[in-house]
Design a protein around this motif. Structure first.
Motif, PDB file in Angstrom:
ATOM      1  N   GLY A   1      -3.299 -15.584 -18.720  1.00 13.55           N
ATOM      2  CA  GLY A   1      -1.835 -14.935 -18.664  1.00 13.55           C
ATOM      3  C   GLY A   1      -1.190 -13.844 -17.863  1.00 13.55           C
ATOM      4  N   GLN A   2      -2.294 -13.363 -18.472  1.00 17.53           N
ATOM      5  CA  GLN A   2      -2.230 -11.149 -17.381  1.00 17.53           C
ATOM      6  C   GLN A   2      -2.211 -11.439 -16.888  1.00 17.53           C
ATOM      7  N   ARG A   3      -3.442 -11.520 -16.206  1.00 19.03           N
ATOM      8  CA  ARG A   3      -4.079 -11.857 -15.287  1.00 19.03           C
ATOM      9  C   ARG A   3      -3.318 -12.250 -13.903  1.00 19.03           C
ATOM     10  N   GLN A   4      -1.973 -13.846 -14.100  1.00 19.51           N
ATOM     11  CA  GLN A   4      -1.704 -14.242 -13.579  1.00 19.51           C
ATOM     12  C   GLN A   4      -0.578 -13.902 -13.274  1.00 19.51           C
ATOM     13  N   LEU A   5       0.367 -13.263 -14.582  1.00 16.46           N
ATOM     14  CA  LEU A   5       1.529 -12.354 -14.164  1.00 16.46           C
ATOM     15  C   LEU A   5       1.205 -11.065 -12.902  1.00 16.46           C
ATOM     16  N   VAL A   6       0.062 -10.028 -13.141  1.00 18.05           N
ATOM     17  CA  VAL A   6      -0.450  -9.589 -12.150  1.00 18.05           C
ATOM     18  C   VAL A   6      -0.163  -9.880 -10.952  1.00 18.05           C
ATOM     19  N   CYS A   7      -0.427 -11.735 -10.759  1.00 16.97           N
ATOM     20  CA  CYS A   7      -0.789 -11.546  -9.546  1.00 16.97           C
ATOM     21  C   CYS A   7       0.793 -12.661  -8.739  1.00 16.97           C
ATOM     22  N   LEU A   8       1.522 -12.588 -10.073  1.00 15.98           N
ATOM     23  CA  LEU A   8       2.741 -13.126  -9.192  1.00 15.98           C
ATOM     24  C   LEU A   8       3.737 -11.784  -9.148  1.00 15.98           C
ATOM     25  N   VAL A   9       3.843 -10.902  -9.633  1.00 16.09           N
ATOM     26  CA  VAL A   9       4.025  -9.673  -8.944  1.00 16.09           C
ATOM     27  C   VAL A   9       3.428  -9.315  -7.553  1.00 16.09           C
TER      28      VAL A   9
ATOM     29  N   PRO B   1       0.328  -1.531  -0.037  1.00 19.05           N
ATOM     30  CA  PRO B   1      -0.377   0.169   0.124  1.00 19.05           C
ATOM     31  C   PRO B   1       0.942   1.636   0.043  1.00 19.05           C
ATOM     32  N   ALA B   2       2.304   1.386   0.647  1.00 19.91           N
ATOM     33  CA  ALA B   2       3.118   2.069   1.025  1.00 19.91           C
ATOM     34  C   ALA B   2       3.927   2.112  -0.429  1.00 19.91           C
ATOM     35  N   ALA B   3       4.145   1.542  -1.778  1.00 18.51           N
ATOM     36  CA  ALA B   3       4.503   1.757  -3.014  1.00 18.51           C
ATOM     37  C   ALA B   3       4.416   3.324  -3.344  1.00 18.51           C
ATOM     38  N   ASP B   4       5.571   3.156  -4.279  1.00 18.95           N
ATOM     39  CA  ASP B   4       5.104   4.659  -5.175  1.00 18.95           C
ATOM     40  C   ASP B   4       4.429   3.579  -6.387  1.00 18.95           C
ATOM     41  N   ASP B   5       4.446   4.126  -7.309  1.00 18.57           N
ATOM     42  CA  ASP B   5       4.195   3.843  -9.222  1.00 18.57           C
ATOM     43  C   ASP B   5       5.579   3.490  -9.334  1.00 18.57           C
ATOM     44  N   GLN B   6       6.669   3.655  -9.249  1.00 11.95           N
ATOM     45  CA  GLN B   6       7.989   3.422  -9.343  1.00 11.95           C
ATOM     46  C   GLN B   6       9.014   2.035  -9.276  1.00 11.95           C
ATOM     47  N   THR B   7       8.155   2.519  -7.968  1.00 13.78           N
ATOM     48  CA  THR B   7       8.584   1.070  -7.228  1.00 13.78           C
ATOM     49  C   THR B   7       7.257  -0.283  -7.555  1.00 13.78           C
ATOM     50  N   LEU B   8       6.524  -0.452  -7.841  1.00  8.47           N
ATOM     51  CA  LEU B   8       5.552  -0.893  -8.393  1.00  8.47           C
ATOM     52  C   LEU B   8       5.785  -1.247  -9.857  1.00  8.47           C
ATOM     53  N   ILE B   9       6.183  -0.201 -10.347  1.00  9.25           N
ATOM     54  CA  ILE B   9       6.761  -0.751 -11.880  1.00  9.25           C
ATOM     55  C   ILE B   9       8.107  -1.364 -11.999  1.00  9.25           C
ATOM     56  N   ALA B  10       9.223  -1.179 -10.712  1.00  4.83           N
ATOM     57  CA  ALA B  10      10.444  -1.778 -11.397  1.00  4.83           C
ATOM     58  C   ALA B  10      10.261  -3.788 -10.036  1.00  4.83           C
ATOM     59  N   ALA B  11       9.718  -3.738  -9.976  1.00  5.13           N
ATOM     60  CA  ALA B  11       8.892  -5.042  -8.770  1.00  5.13           C
ATOM     61  C   ALA B  11       8.909  -6.100 -10.413  1.00  5.13           C
ATOM     62  N   VAL B  12       7.667  -5.503 -10.630  1.00  3.79           N
ATOM     63  CA  VAL B  12       7.195  -5.842 -12.706  1.00  3.79           C
ATOM     64  C   VAL B  12       8.261  -6.287 -13.681  1.00  3.79           C
ATOM     65  N   ARG B  13       9.181  -5.574 -13.804  1.00  4.77           N
ATOM     66  CA  ARG B  13      10.549  -5.624 -14.558  1.00  4.77           C
ATOM     67  C   ARG B  13      11.283  -6.976 -14.173  1.00  4.77           C
ATOM     68  N   GLU B  14      11.455  -6.639 -12.939  1.00 11.39           N
ATOM     69  CA  GLU B  14      12.751  -7.350 -11.529  1.00 11.39           C
ATOM     70  C   GLU B  14      11.630  -9.183 -12.419  1.00 11.39           C
ATOM     71  N   LEU B  15      10.719  -9.219 -12.324  1.00 12.44           N
ATOM     72  CA  LEU B  15       9.828 -10.322 -12.259  1.00 12.44           C
ATOM     73  C   LEU B  15       9.977 -11.036 -13.951  1.00 12.44           C
ATOM     74  N   GLY B  16      10.037  -9.787 -14.919  1.00  8.36           N
ATOM     75  CA  GLY B  16       9.998 -10.012 -16.184  1.00  8.36           C
ATOM     76  C   GLY B  16       8.990 -10.017 -16.762  1.00  8.36           C
ATOM     77  N   ALA B  17       8.101  -9.752 -16.205  1.00  6.46           N
ATOM     78  CA  ALA B  17       6.346  -9.666 -16.466  1.00  6.46           C
ATOM     79  C   ALA B  17       6.717  -8.288 -17.472  1.00  6.46           C
ATOM     80  N   ASP B  18       6.503  -7.434 -17.363  1.00  4.69           N
ATOM     81  CA  ASP B  18       7.157  -6.103 -18.262  1.00  4.69           C
ATOM     82  C   ASP B  18       6.883  -6.131 -19.226  1.00  4.69           C
ATOM     83  N   GLU B  19       7.096  -7.367 -20.542  1.00  4.47           N
ATOM     84  CA  GLU B  19       7.431  -7.596 -21.442  1.00  4.47           C
ATOM     85  C   GLU B  19       5.822  -7.590 -22.222  1.00  4.47           C
ATOM     86  N   VAL B  20       4.967  -8.244 -21.849  1.00  2.00           N
ATOM     87  CA  VAL B  20       3.344  -8.294 -21.384  1.00  2.00           C
ATOM     88  C   VAL B  20       2.270  -7.292 -21.085  1.00  2.00           C
TER      89      VAL B  20
END
Length: 614
Positions: free
Chosen positions: A508-516, A467-486
């Motif tokens: 598949g997109q829903r699952q990637l969001v849940c994994l992140v 809840p306290a994370a900013d947008d850049q932190t959330l996007i960084a987590a997506v890229r660390e997990l490799g979900a940014d490609e989708v």
């Protein structure tokens, strides 16, 4: 998956009574009063205004008496009209009507404001209670019935709680004051009407019992078609895919027909009360005219007093007709209140300990110690039967086995959505029953086959885990997990609206969001329950890469039907009929030639038939 209840099939309300562990409470008065405590000042003002309104009503008979006795002056063989007096009486009567309209408007405003406050607080209370209920309640209760409690049933209380008491008080005051005025004018007038009171009381008692029972049936039938509507909306894709729209519509029509029948039968059984009170009013007027004529002949009353008394008779018997509406509101409101309080009386099955153990950072060691569990109180065979399974911290463990043999139940027990019947489940050596549920589920993350996304953007859904994370932190987590490609290919990237339950995204997109989301939560133990079984092979490989990254440095428990996805697990456990049958690495189990080897051969054969490369 819904779990059946023991014995014969139960009605919805019987299931709710079973879950609440108490019968439907038919006496609601004691429980409804506390709801009014927060708005007692507003209700006091409404009562004061109702008293003033009653006073304005009682001015009108006085105007009539003054007009008849003093407005007309007998002068020899003719009658003269006292025009100034008539003018003042007319102005006074108009002022009383104007005052009534203004006061009634103010009263309605105050009552409406109070009603909004009371009902909103009750809705919040119901909503908070529903969120706190254990998963077992939702497994056995239809979603539409819960929605009906929090919406339609709460609305039905407004006329009863806010409008009802002042109107009932006003009716009783008018009736009582009218009786006193009749006694003061002529006791014979009072005694000529008092005989109708026993009839009224008997009719009111009978009407209350009949109406309350009938409107309880109406409320139950309404809940049934509301529940069916909600389920039909949720399952519209399946209905269209299987071509079951017509049978489903027929079922909905049957439920509406049952509701209409209950409504009609209820109206027929309680519809006699309004004509009965009208008959009492007409009889009262006739008796007063007869007695008034006799008193005029005896010169004990004046014409004005007789005219005034006719108004008092209407004020005495008129509220009887209002009682029809008041008691109907009471019957409808109390039937709804019974169901609301039955829901509020349903206690969560899983409770936090009084003094929970503090486990700020878990290593991820899990141990199922001689666990026995059944969904039914007295099952013929438990779902989990004496299972003993130890999972080291940081180990990647795969659980396989036939469907319905307890694999997913282990997840329910580990997250404490259900409680073990015997044995215990520990996290880092601590019985999970000694941990608060919030702390336990912070340490144990779960990614299911069909995870839930809430209406909003992708970032909104990711922020549920941080809840306290900013947008850049959330996007960084997506890229660390490799979900940014989708996810970055979506029309609005991370601001893309996912729709209700994530319906605007692919599986598949829903699952990637849940994994992140699970990655952001950073649990010590990660459970993947059929997390890739509903996606295509290409998407599965992309998700597998994210899973490998997600499992690093934490305990991972993988439940999967596609056995190719768990070959690299450090240990594979096969569960059959709730018992641990085999365990070991993939290659070792194949060489052993036991049940796992046979299961894997069947999987390979099925995959070859489908043209899927293992």
């Amino acid at each position: 998956m819904a779990k059946p209840l023991p014995g014969n099939a139960l009605s919805d309300i019987e299931i709710e009574e079973l879950l609440a562990k108490k019968a439907l409470d038919r006496s609601m008065f004691q429980r409804l009063l506390p709801l009014l405590r927060p708005v007692r000042k507003q209700i006091a003002w409404v009562i004061v205004l109702e008293l003033v309104l009653v006073f304005t009503v009682f001015l009108r008979p006085w105007f009539v008496r003054e007009l008849l006795d003093r407005g007309l002056i007998h002068d020899g063989n003719r009658w003269l009209l006292d025009q100034p007096l008539v003018l003042w009486l007319g102005l006074g009567l108009a002022a009383s009507w104007l005052g009534r309209f203004l006061l009634a408007g103010v009263s309605q405003y105050i009552a409406g404001s109070a009603a909004i406050g009371v009902l909103n607080q009750l809705r919040v209370r119901v909503f908070a209670h529903v969120q706190a209920l254990s998963v077992g309640y939702f497994d056995r209760t239809r979603a539409g019935r819960i929605i009906s409690r929090a919406d339609r049933d709460v609305d039905a209380l407004e006329p009863l709680l806010i409008q009802g008491p002042p109107e009932l008080l006003g009716a009783l005051l008018r009736c009582s004051l009218a009786a006193v005025m009749l006694w003061l004018i002529e006791p014979l007038f009072f005694f000529s009407l008092i005989g109708s009171v026993p009839l009224l009381l008997a009719a009111t008692w009978a009407f209350k019992r009949i109406a309350q029972r009938n409107w309880a049936k109406v409320a139950e039938q309404r809940s049934r078609f509301t529940a069916h509507l909600v389920e039909s909306v949720s399952g519209v894709r399946l209905l269209q895919q299987t071509g079951q729209q017509a049978p489903n519509l027929a079922r909905y029509q049957q439920l509406l027909h049952a509701f209409n029948n209950a409504l009609i039968v209820g109206s027929l059984r309680s519809g006699w009360f309004a004509p009965f009170t009208a008959l009492l009013t007409a009889a009262g007027m006739a008796v007063l005219v007869l007695v008034g004529g006799y008193s005029l002949a005896a010169d004990t009353v004046t014409v004005g007093q007789v005219g005034e008394s006719l108004f008092y008779v209407m004020l005495f018997l008129g509220p009887l007709q209002e009682l029809t509406d008041l008691f109907e509101r009471y019957a409808t409101g109390s039937a709804s209140a019974q169901r609301i309080f039955l829901l509020l009386d349903t206690a969560p099955q899983i409770l936090d300990p009084l003094e929970p153990v503090d486990l700020p950072r878990a290593r991820g060691e899990v141990h199922f110690q001689q666990v026995r569990f059944a969904y039914l109180p007295q099952p013929t065979r438990p779902v989990i039967d004496g299972l003993d399974l130890h999972i080291d911290a940081g180990e990647v463990l795969a659980i396989v086995g036939p469907s319905g043999h307890g694999k997913s139940t282990l997840v329910q027990l580990l997250t404490r959505f259900y409680e073990v019947d015997q044995g215990r489940v520990t996290l880092d050596g601590v019985d999970i029953r000694q941990l608060s549920q919030q702390q336990l589920r912070r340490h144990v993350g779960v990614v299911l086959q069909d995870n839930v996304l809430f209406n909003g953007s992708i970032l909104d859904n990711l922020r549920l885990a941080a809840p306290a994370a900013d947008d850049q932190t959330l996007i960084a987590a997506v890229r660390e997990l490799g979900a940014d490609e989708v996810l970055e290919r979506l029309p609005h990237r991370y601001d893309t609206q996912v729709g209700p339950l994530g319906s605007h995204l692919s599986q598949g997109q829903r699952q990637l969001v849940c994994l992140v989301r699970a990655y952001l939560a950073d649990p010590a133990v990660l459970v993947l329950d059929e997390a890739t079984s509903a996606v295509d092979v290409h998407t599965e490989r992309r998700i597998q890469r994210a899973l490998r990254r997600l499992c690093e440095g934490r305990t991972a428990i993988i439940i999967a039907h596609r056995l190719a996805t768990i070959r690299d697990a450090e240990r594979i456990v096969l569960i059959r009929e709730g018992k641990l049958v085999e365990q070991g690495p993939h290659q070792q189990l194949l060489e052993k030639g036991g049940e796992y080897a046979a299961l894997y051969r069947r999987y390979q054969h099925s995959a070859e038939l489908q043209g899927e490369a293992c």
